[in-house]
Design a protein around this motif. Sequence first.
Motif, mmCIF file in Angstrom:
data_model
loop_
_atom_site.group_PDB
_atom_site.id
_atom_site.type_symbol
_atom_site.label_atom_id
_atom_site.label_comp_id
_atom_site.label_asym_id
_atom_site.label_seq_id
_atom_site.Cartn_x
_atom_site.Cartn_y
_atom_site.Cartn_z
ATOM 1 N N MET A 1 0.828 -1.186 0.000
ATOM 2 C CA MET A 1 0.000 0.000 0.000
ATOM 3 C C MET A 1 0.876 1.253 0.000
ATOM 4 N N LEU A 2 1.810 1.298 0.927
ATOM 5 C CA LEU A 2 2.700 2.455 1.025
ATOM 6 C C LEU A 2 3.552 2.575 -0.237
ATOM 7 N N ALA A 3 3.984 1.452 -0.762
ATOM 8 C CA ALA A 3 4.794 1.473 -1.979
ATOM 9 C C ALA A 3 4.018 2.093 -3.138
ATOM 10 N N ALA A 4 2.721 1.828 -3.206
ATOM 11 C CA ALA A 4 1.892 2.407 -4.267
ATOM 12 C C ALA A 4 1.850 3.923 -4.142
ATOM 13 N N LEU A 5 1.780 4.442 -2.921
ATOM 14 C CA LEU A 5 1.765 5.885 -2.723
ATOM 15 C C LEU A 5 3.116 6.517 -3.026
ATOM 16 N N VAL A 6 4.191 5.829 -2.642
ATOM 17 C CA VAL A 6 5.538 6.358 -2.877
ATOM 18 C C VAL A 6 5.784 6.537 -4.371
ATOM 19 N N GLN A 7 5.217 5.671 -5.187
ATOM 20 C CA GLN A 7 5.423 5.724 -6.645
ATOM 21 C C GLN A 7 4.676 6.872 -7.316
ATOM 22 N N GLY A 24 -7.689 -7.532 -5.977
ATOM 23 C CA GLY A 24 -9.019 -7.717 -5.419
ATOM 24 C C GLY A 24 -9.215 -7.182 -4.020
ATOM 25 N N ILE A 25 -8.382 -6.250 -3.582
ATOM 26 C CA ILE A 25 -8.556 -5.655 -2.260
ATOM 27 C C ILE A 25 -9.716 -4.668 -2.332
ATOM 28 N N THR A 26 -10.610 -4.757 -1.375
ATOM 29 C CA THR A 26 -11.792 -3.895 -1.389
ATOM 30 C C THR A 26 -11.429 -2.451 -1.050
ATOM 31 N N TYR A 27 -12.287 -1.553 -1.464
ATOM 32 C CA TYR A 27 -12.091 -0.132 -1.195
ATOM 33 C C TYR A 27 -12.055 0.137 0.306
ATOM 34 N N THR A 28 -12.936 -0.530 1.053
ATOM 35 C CA THR A 28 -12.967 -0.306 2.494
ATOM 36 C C THR A 28 -11.678 -0.774 3.168
ATOM 37 N N THR A 29 -11.082 -1.845 2.663
ATOM 38 C CA THR A 29 -9.802 -2.314 3.197
ATOM 39 C C THR A 29 -8.707 -1.298 2.905
ATOM 40 N N VAL A 30 -8.705 -0.757 1.701
ATOM 41 C CA VAL A 30 -7.729 0.279 1.338
ATOM 42 C C VAL A 30 -7.880 1.480 2.270
ATOM 43 N N MET A 31 -9.107 1.919 2.498
ATOM 44 C CA MET A 31 -9.352 3.058 3.384
ATOM 45 C C MET A 31 -8.895 2.765 4.812
ATOM 46 N N THR A 32 -9.147 1.559 5.294
ATOM 47 C CA THR A 32 -8.723 1.182 6.640
ATOM 48 C C THR A 32 -7.206 1.238 6.761
ATOM 49 N N ILE A 33 -6.518 0.678 5.783
ATOM 50 C CA ILE A 33 -5.052 0.668 5.826
ATOM 51 C C ILE A 33 -4.500 2.086 5.722
ATOM 52 N N LEU A 34 -5.046 2.892 4.814
ATOM 53 C CA LEU A 34 -4.584 4.276 4.681
ATOM 54 C C LEU A 34 -4.814 5.065 5.974
ATOM 55 N N THR A 35 -5.945 4.840 6.605
ATOM 56 C CA THR A 35 -6.249 5.532 7.862
ATOM 57 C C THR A 35 -5.263 5.120 8.951
ATOM 58 N N ARG A 36 -4.934 3.843 9.007
ATOM 59 C CA ARG A 36 -3.946 3.375 10.001
ATOM 60 C C ARG A 36 -2.563 3.940 9.710
ATOM 61 N N LEU A 37 -2.183 3.984 8.433
ATOM 62 C CA LEU A 37 -0.889 4.575 8.071
ATOM 63 C C LEU A 37 -0.857 6.060 8.429
ATOM 64 N N HIS A 38 -1.984 6.734 8.265
ATOM 65 C CA HIS A 38 -2.082 8.148 8.642
ATOM 66 C C HIS A 38 -1.885 8.318 10.142
ATOM 67 N N ALA A 39 -2.504 7.446 10.927
ATOM 68 C CA ALA A 39 -2.363 7.508 12.388
ATOM 69 C C ALA A 39 -0.910 7.274 12.816
ATOM 70 N N LYS A 40 -0.169 6.490 12.027
ATOM 71 C CA LYS A 40 1.240 6.218 12.327
ATOM 72 C C LYS A 40 2.174 7.304 11.797
ATOM 73 N N GLY A 41 1.626 8.255 11.055
ATOM 74 C CA GLY A 41 2.444 9.328 10.510
ATOM 75 C C GLY A 41 3.158 8.965 9.223
ATOM 76 N N VAL A 43 1.591 8.509 6.207
ATOM 77 C CA VAL A 43 0.947 9.166 5.072
ATOM 78 C C VAL A 43 0.256 10.436 5.551
ATOM 79 N N ALA A 44 0.099 11.363 4.633
ATOM 80 C CA ALA A 44 -0.646 12.590 4.895
ATOM 81 C C ALA A 44 -1.902 12.553 4.034
ATOM 82 N N ARG A 45 -2.909 13.274 4.458
ATOM 83 C CA ARG A 45 -4.136 13.343 3.654
ATOM 84 C C ARG A 45 -4.626 14.775 3.615
ATOM 85 N N GLU A 46 -5.278 15.092 2.510
ATOM 86 C CA GLU A 46 -5.879 16.412 2.361
ATOM 87 C C GLU A 46 -7.279 16.232 1.814
#
Length: 110
Positions: A1-7, A24-41, A43-46
């Motif tokens: 997931m993080l690698a996809a953002l880095v690219q 085949g990863i669901t959208y909700t799973t992607v959102m959950t992982i991104l939210t957790r990565l955000h909490a860990k610092g 990823v950033a979101r706007e």
Amino acid sequence: MLAALVQEAGPVTAGCVQERIGGGITYTTVMTILTRLHAKGAVARERVGRSFAWTAVADESGLAALRMRKVLDAESDRQAVLASFVTALSPGDEQLLRDLLAQAAETGEG
């Protein structure tokens, strides 16, 4: 997931991340992982309309460093934790750490 953002060259939506990683990863799973990565610092979101655009703040090694820092920050005896860490390193890793500390001291980062 993080690698996809880095690219990516800039902020992207969760849908874009989902397309990029495939599998085949669901959208909700992607959102959950991104939210957790955000909490860990990691990823950033706007806000973009009603959703978010996401940007990597740290790569994989940066994320590992963040985890290491959190563990160190949670302990009361930093010296003991660091001493235990250093004594458990292989000779090659210990030398690499010494070299990195010397470089940081030379550049004023340490």
